[in-house]
Design an enzyme around this catalytic site. Sequence first.
Site, PDB file in Angstrom:
ATOM      1  CG  HIS A 126      48.904   4.299 -82.227  1.00  0.00           C
ATOM      2  ND1 HIS A 126      48.232   4.825 -83.035  1.00  0.00           N
ATOM      3  CD2 HIS A 126      47.912   3.541 -81.424  1.00  0.00           C
ATOM      4  CE1 HIS A 126      47.176   4.772 -83.110  1.00  0.00           C
ATOM      5  NE2 HIS A 126      46.842   3.843 -82.222  1.00  0.00           N
ATOM      6  CG  ASN A 127      49.671   5.884 -77.962  1.00  0.00           C
ATOM      7  OD1 ASN A 127      50.741   6.795 -78.438  1.00  0.00           O
ATOM      8  ND2 ASN A 127      48.438   6.117 -78.689  1.00  0.00           N
TER       9      ASN A 127
END
Length: 348
Positions: free
Chosen positions: A257-258
């Site tokens: 994620h991210n």
Amino acid sequence: MADTFFFTPSRRLTVANVAELTGAKLLNPEFSNTVINTLSSLESAGKGSLVFVEHRKFSDALVGSSAVAVFCTNEIVFKVPESMAILVTSTPQRDFAQIGRILFPDSVKPMPWFGQREISPHAHIHPSAKLAGDVCIEAGAVIGRNVEIGSGSLIASTAVIGENCRIGCDCYIAPKVTVQYSLIGDKVHLYPGACIGQDGFGYIGGASGIEKVPQLGRVIIEDGVEIGANTTIDRGTFEDTIIGEGSKIDNLVQIAHNVKIGRYCLIAAQCGIAGSTSIGDMSQLGGSVGVADHIVIGKYVQIAAGSGVMNDIPDGEKWGGSPARPFKQWFREVAALRSIGKVKKEKR
């Protein structure tokens, strides 16, 4: 050579055609009308085969090869047998690939598994989905609520597109792909088993044990990206996970994620990129590279296969090892360890 059972040449090309299409210089014009009908390695070349040689260390294989034409650099010309047309270029492999795309266009343009471009009556499509007129949706595909799919895109059998996702034009979504919470650009290829937009690995310890952190971001995949088989890309926690334009990601890669991956990056198989890491444009990661979380990797960086990246890497550097460090330092340390081992062996 190319297997004609699966890959049939789309047209007839002569050596003169090949020279004109690529800009290569034909050194022996008497071969201008020689017909090329397949691509081959030097070892498997037969009648009508075109080959390439980019490095001198492979040039000895030209002797005895049955190829009719070869792309090569100036330094290799003297090794080419008189029986071959010589096409001189500074980029043999690139020109070879260009001719391959012309001779065998189906090899680079995914085709419908059932042979027809249509929206199958056996696909599961929500009534609110917006599909361009020439989209192909195959039997068993699932298209969720409010999905939008652009013109020329192919959604293969058993692919699943979750609600509100956007798929651009001329995309290929292969069997067993799942897409959710994602915006996909144009000319994106997602190969079998790729999983895009699932929960990131976000947990926190609490009074009752390990608790889930809501993942409220998206995945954005820009134009021209290719994602290999069984690669997984998690959606962001709050910020988006982004794969930049033109990047190519191999099979079995995990992107957390991210993560932000820049434009035209190459990431080989079995890499793992932990959360909130960013990778700059035109960077390359060899196979099985592991990158820790919140790392910043600059532009034009190269990382050797099997490396473990624990620190930020400035633009343009080459790193390797575990933990990864600049190439020169890594090589010196490896050489020093070998020397120590040699001394100990001699003392015995």
